[in-house]
Design a protein around this motif. Structure first.
Motif, PDB file in Angstrom:
ATOM      1  N   LEU A 132       0.793  -1.230   0.000  1.00  0.00           N
ATOM      2  CA  LEU A 132       0.000   0.000   0.000  1.00  0.00           C
ATOM      3  C   LEU A 132       0.826   1.281   0.000  1.00  0.00           C
ATOM      4  O   LEU A 132       0.268   2.358  -0.164  1.00  0.00           O
ATOM      5  N   ILE A 191       2.083   4.752   4.947  1.00  0.00           N
ATOM      6  CA  ILE A 191       0.781   5.035   5.555  1.00  0.00           C
ATOM      7  C   ILE A 191       0.914   6.216   6.513  1.00  0.00           C
ATOM      8  O   ILE A 191       1.889   6.310   7.253  1.00  0.00           O
ATOM      9  N   SER A 192      -0.060   7.111   6.490  1.00  0.00           N
ATOM     10  CA  SER A 192      -0.070   8.231   7.432  1.00  0.00           C
ATOM     11  C   SER A 192      -1.361   8.203   8.239  1.00  0.00           C
ATOM     12  O   SER A 192      -2.452   8.115   7.672  1.00  0.00           O
ATOM     13  N   LEU A 193      -1.208   8.310   9.569  1.00  0.00           N
ATOM     14  CA  LEU A 193      -2.392   8.339  10.425  1.00  0.00           C
ATOM     15  C   LEU A 193      -3.195   9.620  10.208  1.00  0.00           C
ATOM     16  O   LEU A 193      -4.384   9.667  10.492  1.00  0.00           O
ATOM     17  N   TRP A 220      -3.849  11.126   7.327  1.00  0.00           N
ATOM     18  CA  TRP A 220      -4.045  11.268   5.876  1.00  0.00           C
ATOM     19  C   TRP A 220      -5.124  12.298   5.539  1.00  0.00           C
ATOM     20  O   TRP A 220      -4.994  13.032   4.557  1.00  0.00           O
ATOM     21  N   LEU A 253     -14.500   9.462  11.070  1.00  0.00           N
ATOM     22  CA  LEU A 253     -14.144  10.769  10.493  1.00  0.00           C
ATOM     23  C   LEU A 253     -15.426  11.480  10.085  1.00  0.00           C
ATOM     24  O   LEU A 253     -15.962  11.242   9.012  1.00  0.00           O
ATOM     25  N   SER A 286      -6.179   3.215  11.560  1.00  0.00           N
ATOM     26  CA  SER A 286      -4.742   2.962  11.410  1.00  0.00           C
ATOM     27  C   SER A 286      -4.175   3.552  10.120  1.00  0.00           C
ATOM     28  O   SER A 286      -3.299   2.961   9.486  1.00  0.00           O
ATOM     29  N   GLY A 287      -4.695   4.674   9.699  1.00  0.00           N
ATOM     30  CA  GLY A 287      -4.173   5.336   8.506  1.00  0.00           C
ATOM     31  C   GLY A 287      -4.720   4.791   7.200  1.00  0.00           C
ATOM     32  O   GLY A 287      -4.297   5.202   6.129  1.00  0.00           O
ATOM     33  N   LEU A 288      -5.643   3.833   7.300  1.00  0.00           N
ATOM     34  CA  LEU A 288      -6.235   3.250   6.089  1.00  0.00           C
ATOM     35  C   LEU A 288      -7.729   3.533   6.043  1.00  0.00           C
ATOM     36  O   LEU A 288      -8.364   3.772   7.076  1.00  0.00           O
ATOM     37  N   LEU A 289      -8.258   3.497   4.839  1.00  0.00           N
ATOM     38  CA  LEU A 289      -9.689   3.682   4.640  1.00  0.00           C
ATOM     39  C   LEU A 289     -10.257   2.344   4.167  1.00  0.00           C
ATOM     40  O   LEU A 289      -9.932   1.878   3.070  1.00  0.00           O
ATOM     41  N   ALA A 346      -9.146  -2.258   1.511  1.00  0.00           N
ATOM     42  CA  ALA A 346      -8.372  -1.266   2.265  1.00  0.00           C
ATOM     43  C   ALA A 346      -7.662  -0.356   1.277  1.00  0.00           C
ATOM     44  O   ALA A 346      -6.908  -0.826   0.420  1.00  0.00           O
ATOM     45  N   PHE A 347      -7.916   0.930   1.375  1.00  0.00           N
ATOM     46  CA  PHE A 347      -7.244   1.928   0.538  1.00  0.00           C
ATOM     47  C   PHE A 347      -6.261   2.711   1.405  1.00  0.00           C
ATOM     48  O   PHE A 347      -6.570   3.058   2.547  1.00  0.00           O
ATOM     49  N   ASN A 348      -5.094   2.972   0.844  1.00  0.00           N
ATOM     50  CA  ASN A 348      -4.194   3.949   1.456  1.00  0.00           C
ATOM     51  C   ASN A 348      -4.458   5.281   0.755  1.00  0.00           C
ATOM     52  O   ASN A 348      -4.048   5.466  -0.391  1.00  0.00           O
ATOM     53  N   PRO A 349      -5.161   6.214   1.402  1.00  0.00           N
ATOM     54  CA  PRO A 349      -5.518   7.453   0.715  1.00  0.00           C
ATOM     55  C   PRO A 349      -4.293   8.275   0.300  1.00  0.00           C
ATOM     56  O   PRO A 349      -4.380   9.075  -0.628  1.00  0.00           O
ATOM     57  N   CYS A 350      -3.156   8.063   0.980  1.00  0.00           N
ATOM     58  CA  CYS A 350      -1.955   8.832   0.630  1.00  0.00           C
ATOM     59  C   CYS A 350      -1.404   8.427  -0.731  1.00  0.00           C
ATOM     60  O   CYS A 350      -0.925   9.253  -1.497  1.00  0.00           O
ATOM     61  N   THR A 351      -1.455   7.140  -1.039  1.00  0.00           N
ATOM     62  CA  THR A 351      -0.866   6.648  -2.279  1.00  0.00           C
ATOM     63  C   THR A 351      -1.918   6.249  -3.317  1.00  0.00           C
ATOM     64  O   THR A 351      -1.592   6.070  -4.494  1.00  0.00           O
ATOM     65  N   ARG A 395      -3.224   3.387  -3.411  1.00  0.00           N
ATOM     66  CA  ARG A 395      -3.149   1.928  -3.601  1.00  0.00           C
ATOM     67  C   ARG A 395      -4.164   1.219  -2.719  1.00  0.00           C
ATOM     68  O   ARG A 395      -4.558   1.742  -1.668  1.00  0.00           O
ATOM     69  N   SER A 396      -4.538   0.012  -3.142  1.00  0.00           N
ATOM     70  CA  SER A 396      -5.548  -0.718  -2.373  1.00  0.00           C
ATOM     71  C   SER A 396      -5.272  -2.212  -2.394  1.00  0.00           C
ATOM     72  O   SER A 396      -4.592  -2.719  -3.298  1.00  0.00           O
ATOM     73  N   VAL A 397      -5.783  -2.898  -1.394  1.00  0.00           N
ATOM     74  CA  VAL A 397      -5.766  -4.366  -1.379  1.00  0.00           C
ATOM     75  C   VAL A 397      -7.129  -4.858  -0.894  1.00  0.00           C
ATOM     76  O   VAL A 397      -7.750  -4.232  -0.039  1.00  0.00           O
ATOM     77  N   VAL A 426      -9.369  -6.987   1.356  1.00  0.00           N
ATOM     78  CA  VAL A 426      -9.163  -7.547   2.685  1.00  0.00           C
ATOM     79  C   VAL A 426     -10.029  -8.788   2.887  1.00  0.00           C
ATOM     80  O   VAL A 426      -9.588  -9.781   3.440  1.00  0.00           O
TER      81      VAL A 426
END
Lengths: 23, 350
Positions: free
Chosen positions: A6, A9-11, A13, B186, B231-234, B258-263, B265-267, B269
């Motif tokens: 992924l 990761i940032s808490l 974000w 959020l 934990s920093g993931l969406l 699970a998406f990493n909004p910063c990058t 990228r997703s996987v 789950v």
């Protein structure tokens, strides 16, 4: 999940993207 | 025989029944039920969960009467456009929101009781070619609508008396938004899915479009139901009503991605699939509460999944009285509402 899947990761974000995104 | 037909069939080995029939209501005046939901209602200092049923031309409010019995309080008759769906407003009291239209939503109305005039009434919130709508906590309503030239995404803050207090325009993505979901953890974040099979994220306070992340080509026409920030993931719960059956999974009903909004990228789950031997496919319009998903299958059964474990938990088979057509989670963790087209609604404790 790991950073290899992924990327970094940032808490905080939501705040970070809100600062970067166009208004 | 009747009790046996109402007992959910568990396909996941020996365990306690996860669905127990609590009560039943029958709207004898209903010719064709289109939706069912619940609403918190406060009257004479007493706050209770009431059931809302919708047919094409009318929406009815039902109050609990002891024991295990429901009485109709009021029916709003909405004659000009057919009712398409009830739009739940989480944690909101004394307000029912409905979407009306022909093939697409043409207007959104609020149904309420006015203490000023001591009467039930309804008020118009929005009109247009509305593609998707969702109710959020704190009496907020977000919708996407299209004109020939552009797409508008708008959040309306509703007043207790059924008016609109404030309107905030959200930046639209290029492709049409097909569904919205609030983000647990959020309050100011909102996710949506688009016709181009992307997940988009907004900041509701500023209206910014923060990120657009492609879901992938394996699962087209994704619809978002819920999202959780952790934990920093969406983590986004998606359904794929148009996905093809695959050898590895079968027919996917829901996926948690699970998406990493910063990058971006997703996987994947967790997959929640129809179990082998369970006939039919998922009818579009499944419902998710907490981490449990429910959907009506083309066989006329209602299926329930634990989305975090990817486990098929229970099924309500179609009985001799007819096929199930509606499956909605009741507010406040009160259970599962299963409805038939003839106006029968069963409430199951989960």
């Amino acid at each position: 999940c790991s950073e290899s899947d992924l990327g970094p990761i940032s808490l905080n974000w939501f705040e970070e993207l809100s600062t970067e995104a166009p208004p | 025989d009747v009790s046996e037909q109402l007992t959910p069939v568990l396909l996941d080995g020996p365990r306690e029944e996860s669905l127990q029939l609590v009560s039943e209501l029958q709207d004898s005046s209903c010719s064709c039920a289109v939706d069912v939901s619940t609403v918190w209602w406060e009257a004479a200092g007493c706050r209770e969960l009431r059931v809302v049923t919708a047919s094409e031309s009318a929406v009815s409010l039902w109050e609990p009467l002891a024991p295990a019995c429901w009485g109709k309080v009021y029916t709003w008759h909405l004659g000009e456009m057919p009712v398409i769906q009830i739009v739940p407003l989480p944690d909101t009291c004394n307000l029912v929101c409905v979407a009306l239209g022909e093939l697409e939503i043409g207007e959104i109305r609020l149904l309420l009781y006015s203490s000023e005039t001591d009467s039930f009434k309804h008020s118009l919130v929005k009109t247009g070619n509305i593609k998707a709508v969702v109710g959020l906590k704190d009496r907020r309503l977000v919708s996407s609508s299209r004109t020939m030239q552009e797409q508008q995404v708008e959040m309306v803050s509703l007043s207790e008396t059924g008016g609109s207090k404030d309107r905030q325009t959200l930046m639209p993505p290029e492709d049409t938004v097909t569904a919205f979901a609030e983000v647990e953890g959020l309050r100011e974040a909102l996710v949506g899915t688009t016709a181009g099979n992307s997940v988009v994220v907004w900041n509701l306070k500023t209206g910014q479009l923060l990120r657009k992340m492609h879901v992938g080509y394996s699962y087209p026409a994704s619809i978002c139901h819920r999202a959780y920030s952790d934990s920093g993931l969406l983590f986004v719960v998606l359904s794929h009503p148009l996905a093809k059956e695959s050898e590895s999974c079968g027919s996917p009903a829901f996926r948690v991605v699970a998406f990493n909004p910063c990058t971006g990228r997703s996987v994947g789950v967790m997959f929640s699939c129809l179990p082998p031997g369970c006939a039919g496919r998922q009818v579009p319009g499944g419902d998710v509460w907490d981490a449990v998903g429910a959907a009506v299958l083309t066989s006329g059964a209602v299926a329930v999944w634990d989305l975090l474990r990817g486990q098929f938990v229970a099924v309500l088979p179609p009985g001799p009285a007819g096929h199930w057509a509606l499956a909605r989670w009741a507010g406040g963790g009160a259970g599962l509402l299963a409805g038939r087209r003839d106006g029968t609604v069963h409430l199951y404790r989960y």
